[in-house]
Design an enzyme around this catalytic site. Structure first.
Site, PDB file in Angstrom:
ATOM      1  N   SER A 254       0.828  -1.195   0.000  1.00  9.64           N
ATOM      2  CA  SER A 254       0.000   0.000   0.000  1.00  9.64           C
ATOM      3  C   SER A 254       0.865   1.249   0.000  1.00  9.64           C
ATOM      4  CB  SER A 254      -0.956  -0.043   1.198  1.00  9.64           C
ATOM      5  OG  SER A 254      -0.835   1.103   1.983  1.00  9.64           O
ATOM      6  N   LYS A 255       0.571   2.085  -0.972  1.00 14.74           N
ATOM      7  CA  LYS A 255       1.324   3.327  -1.134  1.00 14.74           C
ATOM      8  C   LYS A 255       1.171   4.175   0.138  1.00 14.74           C
ATOM      9  CE  LYS A 255       3.190   6.718  -3.576  1.00 14.74           C
ATOM     10  NZ  LYS A 255       4.633   6.747  -3.609  1.00 14.74           N
ATOM     11  N   ARG A 256      -0.041   4.127   0.701  1.00 14.73           N
ATOM     12  CA  ARG A 256      -0.293   4.942   1.888  1.00 14.73           C
ATOM     13  C   ARG A 256       0.558   4.511   3.077  1.00 14.73           C
ATOM     14  NH1 ARG A 256      -5.385   4.778   4.524  1.00 14.73           N
ATOM     15  NH2 ARG A 256      -5.927   3.209   2.989  1.00 14.73           N
ATOM     16  N   GLY A 258       3.558   3.478   2.799  1.00 20.59           N
ATOM     17  CA  GLY A 258       4.972   3.663   2.501  1.00 20.59           C
ATOM     18  C   GLY A 258       5.542   2.679   1.493  1.00 20.59           C
ATOM     19  N   ASP A 264       8.857   5.335  -7.629  1.00 19.11           N
ATOM     20  CA  ASP A 264       9.792   5.294  -6.499  1.00 19.11           C
ATOM     21  C   ASP A 264      10.944   4.348  -6.821  1.00 19.11           C
ATOM     22  OD1 ASP A 264       8.212   6.977  -4.975  1.00 19.11           O
ATOM     23  OD2 ASP A 264       7.103   5.336  -4.052  1.00 19.11           O
TER      24      ASP A 264
END
Ligand code: GLU
Length: 484
Positions: A254-256, A258, A264
């Site tokens: 999950s990007k949220r 991290g 990235d």
């Protein structure tokens, strides 16, 4: 198969490319390309509240960088356009009205407050409450009167009251649900936009999509989509739902939280080809155990039968290893072109030969971002302790290191030519003369020249790159430290 395979990537523009989304795109591309089919890009932007400026560009850029070239899409057109949902608005309402006429959908004028109160009075808790079909009972005249009065409305799908709906998924197998459990979901929202649930069915049909590939979070909604296909009398596509990509055994990426997006990883020095190769193996495996695949090879090898329903864990170590393999296999000129800006930045102000350093690095570099830490010592000898001179395998300790450096300084000082051959021959001859192993001489020299426990290249390569004067200066420094 009598129809040409058509798959679509249908991202919502969120501003970055999740690893899971990129994997979906890759599999869609591969399913199409492995069978001579077409790969279509459709932008799903009907959730106007979530739109992010510039987000569509991230999608185009990612597809271009990864080589997942689409055959039709907003930027290149095609015979099934427009390919952006917000440009297809008129047709959704027309199709929704068709369903209303067929008795498969109905207008609903319930207010937010009423729907909220339904949730509150729901025995199963507030999180889920089936719509109670309050508006299903409105007569045609009542509906017309409300429409004429301009009352806001949504259009809901009318689910069958009894029976079951079954469908087959390529990855998950046969799935059957009780129709009584299905909610009369909203097809058209009060703002006139379709929901994703409606738009995806209409678009996939109109765009002639044969294989719908998407995350398994859509699995539970698929019976409702199938009922929509049936309501229209359309042929449903082949469903390929993919298990989530996981961070560990219990958490989805999950990007949220991290986890890294495609951008990235690129920014952290991973090669696009290696990322694509690694992602291909997150949920798919070839018939043999091959791991390194170019995109072209994947197009030839990919087979839908190799998809797995067990979730895969995104393992950055494995990706890093694979990236290193790609670095090693790269043509040197390409490697140098890509490495040079980082090398030049890390070694600014020195006149060391960057090509020589790049050649040493290529054998052991894992990501571009490792470059500064690996080459910093060429610019400036770091502070180090004499314990670095002790190396079990090389059979060295302080005493041997001191003797070696003391003997090597005058020998190198006396060299007329400064190149790898001259340095090599002189040092090997010296080790012979001293009756010690080559490593017992070379390890201390390498340590004195780098001040690091490991370095890209040994004593001879480092001495050649550093030049005579700097080599002697560093060896004398080592010498002095060992004398203590
Ligand atoms: N817009 C949806 C998403 O990004 C697409 C799902 C699908 O492929 O149908 O999750």
């Amino acid at each position: 198969m009598d129809r040409c395979i058509r798959t679509r990537f249908a991202p919502s523009p969120t501003g970055y490319m999740h690893i899971g989304n990129l994997r979906t795109a890759l599999y869609e591309y591969l399913i199409a390309k492995s069978q001579g089919g077409k790969f279509i890009l459709r932008i799903e932007d009907t959730d106007q509240g979530r739109l992010v400026e510039g987000a569509t560009d991230v999608i185009y850029k990612t597809l271009e960088m990864t080589g997942l070239k689409h055959d039709e899409g907003p930027d290149i057109g095609g015979e099934y356009g427009p390919y952006v949902q917000s440009e297809r608005m008129g047709m959704y309402m027309d199709y929704a009205k068709q369903l209303v006429e067929k008795g498969e959908a109905y207008y609903c004028f319930c207010t937010k407050e009423r729907l909220e109160s339904l949730k509150e009075s729901n025995a199963e808790g507030a999180a889920f409450a089936k719509y109670d079909r309050h508006c299903l009972g409105l007569s045609a005249e009542e509906v017309q009167a409300k429409l004429d009065a301009g009352e806001p409305f949504v259009i809901r799908q009318k689910m069958p009251d009894s029976g079951t709906t079954a469908f087959h998924d390529v990855v998950y197998g046969d799935i059957t649900v009780e129709n009584a459990e299905l909610d009369d979901q909203i097809l058209m929202k009060a703002d006139g936009f379709p929901t994703y649930n409606f738009a995806n069915v209409v678009d996939d049909h109109l765009m002639n999509i044969t294989h719908v590939v998407r995350g398994s979070e859509y699995l539970s909604s698929t019976p409702k989509y199938n009922l929509l296909y049936q309501a229209f009398g359309w042929e449903a596509p082949v469903y390929v739902h993919l298990p989530a990509v996981m961070r560990d055994a219990h958490h989805k990426l999950s990007k949220r939280h991290g986890d890294k997006s495609f951008e990235d990883l690129v920014n952290e020095g991973y090669l696009v080809e290696a990322i694509v190769n690694y992602i291909a193996l997150l949920g798919w495996s070839p018939a043999d155990n091959t791991e390194i695949f170019s995109l072209k090879e994947l197009e030839e090898t990919f087979d839908i039968a190799g998809l797995s329903k067990s979730p895969s864990i995104f393992d950055i170590k494995k990706l890093t290893w694979m990236n290193g393999e790609y670095m090693k296999a790269m043509d040197f000129e390409k490697f140098f072109t890509l490495a040079e800006p980082k090398l030049a930045a890390a070694l600014e102000g020195t006149d060391v030969d960057l090509r020589k350093i790049a050649a040493l690095l290529q054998k052991r570099l894992e990501t571009w971002n490792d470059i500064p830490a690996m080459v910093g010592f060429f610019k400036e000898l770091p502070e180090y302790g004499t314990e670095l001179y002790t190396h079990k395998k090389m059979k060295t300790n302080d005493e041997i290191a001191l003797a070696s450096l003391e003997a090597a300084v005058p020998v190198l000082e006396g060299l007329a030519d400064w190149n790898e051959t001259a340095i090599h021959d002189a040092l090997i001859a010296l080790a012979g003369k001293m009756e010690i192993k080559n490593g017992q001489l070379l390890w201390p020299v390498r340590t004195a020249l780098s001040g690091e426990p490991t370095s890209p290249g040994g004593a001879i390569e480092l001495a050649d790159i550093l030049g005579k004067e700097e080599t002697l200066r560093r060896m004398q420094k080592g010498n002095a430290m060992l004398k203590g």
